[in-house]
Design a protein around this motif. Structure first.
Motif, PDB file in Angstrom:
ATOM      1  N   ALA A   1       0.826  -1.206   0.000  1.00 33.34           N
ATOM      2  CA  ALA A   1       0.000   0.000   0.000  1.00 33.34           C
ATOM      3  C   ALA A   1       0.860   1.256   0.000  1.00 33.34           C
ATOM      4  CB  ALA A   1      -0.941  -0.009   1.206  1.00 33.34           C
ATOM      5  N   LYS A   2       1.909   1.267   0.821  1.00 32.85           N
ATOM      6  CA  LYS A   2       2.805   2.426   0.870  1.00 32.85           C
ATOM      7  C   LYS A   2       3.476   2.643  -0.481  1.00 32.85           C
ATOM      8  CE  LYS A   2       5.393   2.916   4.576  1.00 32.85           C
ATOM      9  NZ  LYS A   2       6.293   2.579   5.690  1.00 32.85           N
ATOM     10  N   GLU A   3       3.904   1.560  -1.117  1.00 33.87           N
ATOM     11  CA  GLU A   3       4.546   1.676  -2.430  1.00 33.87           C
ATOM     12  C   GLU A   3       3.567   2.217  -3.469  1.00 33.87           C
ATOM     13  OE1 GLU A   3       6.097  -2.233  -3.130  1.00 33.87           O
ATOM     14  OE2 GLU A   3       7.869  -1.877  -1.874  1.00 33.87           O
ATOM     15  N   TYR A   4       2.319   1.750  -3.418  1.00 34.19           N
ATOM     16  CA  TYR A   4       1.321   2.225  -4.376  1.00 34.19           C
ATOM     17  C   TYR A   4       1.045   3.718  -4.172  1.00 34.19           C
ATOM     18  CZ  TYR A   4      -2.908   2.778  -7.060  1.00 34.19           C
ATOM     19  OH  TYR A   4      -3.846   3.228  -7.964  1.00 34.19           O
ATOM     20  N   ILE A   5       0.879   4.122  -2.937  1.00 37.77           N
ATOM     21  CA  ILE A   5       0.604   5.532  -2.637  1.00 37.77           C
ATOM     22  C   ILE A   5       1.801   6.391  -3.053  1.00 37.77           C
ATOM     23  CG2 ILE A   5       0.184   7.201  -0.783  1.00 37.77           C
ATOM     24  CD1 ILE A   5      -2.261   5.418  -1.590  1.00 37.77           C
ATOM     25  N   ASP A   6       3.003   5.905  -2.806  1.00 46.05           N
ATOM     26  CA  ASP A   6       4.201   6.640  -3.231  1.00 46.05           C
ATOM     27  C   ASP A   6       4.240   6.773  -4.757  1.00 46.05           C
ATOM     28  OD1 ASP A   6       4.977   6.978  -0.615  1.00 46.05           O
ATOM     29  OD2 ASP A   6       6.439   5.324  -0.647  1.00 46.05           O
ATOM     30  N   SER A   7       3.834   5.719  -5.471  1.00 44.79           N
ATOM     31  CA  SER A   7       3.830   5.792  -6.936  1.00 44.79           C
ATOM     32  C   SER A   7       2.770   6.779  -7.423  1.00 44.79           C
ATOM     33  CB  SER A   7       3.609   4.412  -7.554  1.00 44.79           C
ATOM     34  OG  SER A   7       2.283   3.971  -7.386  1.00 44.79           O
ATOM     35  N   LEU A   8       1.628   6.825  -6.741  1.00 42.64           N
ATOM     36  CA  LEU A   8       0.597   7.817  -7.088  1.00 42.64           C
ATOM     37  C   LEU A   8       1.116   9.226  -6.892  1.00 42.64           C
ATOM     38  CD1 LEU A   8      -2.896   6.724  -5.682  1.00 42.64           C
ATOM     39  CD2 LEU A   8      -2.195   6.955  -8.049  1.00 42.64           C
ATOM     40  N   LYS A   9       1.824   9.416  -5.787  1.00 45.95           N
ATOM     41  CA  LYS A   9       2.373  10.737  -5.478  1.00 45.95           C
ATOM     42  C   LYS A   9       3.393  11.146  -6.543  1.00 45.95           C
ATOM     43  CE  LYS A   9       4.152  13.385  -1.617  1.00 45.95           C
ATOM     44  NZ  LYS A   9       4.502  13.384  -0.205  1.00 45.95           N
ATOM     45  N   GLU A  10       4.224  10.207  -6.966  1.00 47.05           N
ATOM     46  CA  GLU A  10       5.207  10.491  -8.015  1.00 47.05           C
ATOM     47  C   GLU A  10       4.514  10.837  -9.335  1.00 47.05           C
ATOM     48  OE1 GLU A  10       8.053   7.332  -8.399  1.00 47.05           O
ATOM     49  OE2 GLU A  10       8.559   7.411  -6.274  1.00 47.05           O
ATOM     50  N   GLN A  11       3.439  10.130  -9.653  1.00 50.99           N
ATOM     51  CA  GLN A  11       2.682  10.423 -10.873  1.00 50.99           C
ATOM     52  C   GLN A  11       2.100  11.820 -10.820  1.00 50.99           C
ATOM     53  OE1 GLN A  11      -0.329   7.423 -11.291  1.00 50.99           O
ATOM     54  NE2 GLN A  11       1.127   5.791 -11.744  1.00 50.99           N
ATOM     55  N   GLU A  12       1.585  12.192  -9.673  1.00 58.48           N
ATOM     56  CA  GLU A  12       0.990  13.520  -9.524  1.00 58.48           C
ATOM     57  C   GLU A  12       2.057  14.613  -9.680  1.00 58.48           C
ATOM     58  OE1 GLU A  12      -2.308  14.566  -9.236  1.00 58.48           O
ATOM     59  OE2 GLU A  12      -2.460  12.507  -9.928  1.00 58.48           O
ATOM     60  N   ILE A  13       3.235  14.353  -9.142  1.00 56.61           N
ATOM     61  CA  ILE A  13       4.328  15.334  -9.249  1.00 56.61           C
ATOM     62  C   ILE A  13       4.724  15.489 -10.725  1.00 56.61           C
ATOM     63  CG2 ILE A  13       6.772  15.722  -8.732  1.00 56.61           C
ATOM     64  CD1 ILE A  13       6.200  14.454  -5.962  1.00 56.61           C
ATOM     65  N   LYS A  14       4.774  14.384 -11.464  1.00 53.91           N
ATOM     66  CA  LYS A  14       5.127  14.448 -12.887  1.00 53.91           C
ATOM     67  C   LYS A  14       4.065  15.174 -13.703  1.00 53.91           C
ATOM     68  CE  LYS A  14       7.902  10.244 -12.908  1.00 53.91           C
ATOM     69  NZ  LYS A  14       7.996   8.855 -13.362  1.00 53.91           N
ATOM     70  N   ASN A  15       2.807  15.069 -13.277  1.00 57.62           N
ATOM     71  CA  ASN A  15       1.697  15.671 -14.024  1.00 57.62           C
ATOM     72  C   ASN A  15       1.563  17.169 -13.759  1.00 57.62           C
ATOM     73  OD1 ASN A  15       1.026  13.267 -15.237  1.00 57.62           O
ATOM     74  ND2 ASN A  15      -0.458  12.720 -13.669  1.00 57.62           N
ATOM     75  N   ILE A  16       2.252  17.659 -12.729  1.00 55.80           N
ATOM     76  CA  ILE A  16       2.128  19.094 -12.390  1.00 55.80           C
ATOM     77  C   ILE A  16       2.932  19.937 -13.324  1.00 55.80           C
ATOM     78  CG2 ILE A  16       2.675  20.822 -10.635  1.00 55.80           C
ATOM     79  CD1 ILE A  16       1.873  18.814  -8.536  1.00 55.80           C
TER      80      ILE A  16
END
Length: 95
Positions: free
Chosen positions: A80-95
Protein backbone atom coordinates in the motif's frame (compact mmCIF):
# COMPACT_ATOMS: atom_id res chain seq x y z
CA UNK A 1 36.26 -24.31 4.25
CA UNK A 2 34.44 -23.94 7.48
CA UNK A 3 30.83 -25.18 7.45
CA UNK A 4 29.70 -21.87 9.02
CA UNK A 5 31.12 -19.93 6.09
CA UNK A 6 29.44 -22.24 3.61
CA UNK A 7 26.16 -21.98 5.48
CA UNK A 8 26.48 -18.19 5.61
CA UNK A 9 27.11 -18.00 1.86
CA UNK A 10 24.11 -20.24 1.22
CA UNK A 11 21.87 -18.03 3.35
CA UNK A 12 23.08 -14.87 1.60
CA UNK A 13 22.51 -16.48 -1.79
CA UNK A 14 19.04 -17.59 -0.77
CA UNK A 15 18.18 -14.09 0.47
CA UNK A 16 19.40 -12.56 -2.78
CA UNK A 17 17.14 -14.91 -4.74
CA UNK A 18 14.17 -13.96 -2.54
CA UNK A 19 14.83 -10.22 -2.96
CA UNK A 20 15.12 -10.61 -6.74
CA UNK A 21 11.86 -12.57 -6.83
CA UNK A 22 10.05 -9.93 -4.78
CA UNK A 23 11.29 -7.15 -7.06
CA UNK A 24 10.12 -9.10 -10.12
CA UNK A 25 6.69 -9.62 -8.55
CA UNK A 26 6.41 -5.91 -7.75
CA UNK A 27 7.26 -5.09 -11.34
CA UNK A 28 4.68 -7.60 -12.58
CA UNK A 29 2.01 -6.16 -10.28
CA UNK A 30 2.71 -2.63 -11.50
CA UNK A 31 2.41 -3.79 -15.11
CA UNK A 32 -0.83 -5.67 -14.39
CA UNK A 33 -2.30 -2.64 -12.60
CA UNK A 34 -1.43 -0.43 -15.56
CA UNK A 35 -3.14 -2.87 -17.94
CA UNK A 36 -6.20 -3.12 -15.71
CA UNK A 37 -6.48 0.66 -15.56
CA UNK A 38 -6.34 0.85 -19.37
CA UNK A 39 -9.04 -1.80 -19.69
CA UNK A 40 -11.22 -0.07 -17.10
CA UNK A 41 -10.97 3.21 -19.01
CA UNK A 42 -11.92 1.53 -22.28
CA UNK A 43 -14.90 -0.20 -20.69
CA UNK A 44 -15.97 2.99 -18.93
CA UNK A 45 -15.47 1.90 -15.33
CA UNK A 46 -14.85 4.86 -13.07
CA UNK A 47 -11.81 4.67 -10.82
CA UNK A 48 -13.16 6.51 -7.82
CA UNK A 49 -10.71 5.07 -5.30
CA UNK A 50 -7.70 6.47 -7.15
CA UNK A 51 -9.36 9.89 -7.32
CA UNK A 52 -10.02 9.75 -3.58
CA UNK A 53 -6.44 8.70 -2.87
CA UNK A 54 -5.06 11.51 -5.03
CA UNK A 55 -7.30 13.94 -3.15
CA UNK A 56 -5.96 12.73 0.18
CA UNK A 57 -2.40 13.11 -1.09
CA UNK A 58 -3.10 16.67 -2.22
CA UNK A 59 -4.38 17.40 1.29
CA UNK A 60 -1.17 15.96 2.77
CA UNK A 61 -2.95 12.94 4.29
CA UNK A 62 -0.58 10.21 3.12
CA UNK A 63 -1.21 7.84 6.04
CA UNK A 64 -4.97 8.09 5.56
CA UNK A 65 -4.48 7.34 1.85
CA UNK A 66 -2.46 4.23 2.72
CA UNK A 67 -5.18 3.06 5.13
CA UNK A 68 -7.93 3.67 2.57
CA UNK A 69 -6.00 1.75 -0.11
CA UNK A 70 -5.44 -1.17 2.26
CA UNK A 71 -9.13 -1.34 3.13
CA UNK A 72 -10.20 -1.11 -0.52
CA UNK A 73 -7.74 -3.70 -1.84
CA UNK A 74 -6.74 -5.90 1.06
CA UNK A 75 -3.10 -5.06 0.31
CA UNK A 76 -0.37 -5.30 2.90
CA UNK A 77 1.23 -2.26 4.46
CA UNK A 78 4.37 -2.27 2.30
CA UNK A 79 2.44 -2.76 -0.94
CA UNK A 80 0.00 0.00 0.00
CA UNK A 81 2.80 2.43 0.87
CA UNK A 82 4.55 1.68 -2.43
CA UNK A 83 1.32 2.23 -4.38
CA UNK A 84 0.60 5.53 -2.64
CA UNK A 85 4.20 6.64 -3.23
CA UNK A 86 3.83 5.79 -6.94
CA UNK A 87 0.60 7.82 -7.09
CA UNK A 88 2.37 10.74 -5.48
CA UNK A 89 5.21 10.49 -8.02
CA UNK A 90 2.68 10.42 -10.87
CA UNK A 91 0.99 13.52 -9.52
CA UNK A 92 4.33 15.33 -9.25
CA UNK A 93 5.13 14.45 -12.89
CA UNK A 94 1.70 15.67 -14.02
CA UNK A 95 2.13 19.09 -12.39
Amino acid sequence: MNYKVILGLAVVGFLMIIVASIKQMQSDIARINANLNKIAKQVGVEDTITDQLKGLLLEGKRIEAVKKYRIATGAGLVEAKEYIDSLKEQEIKNI
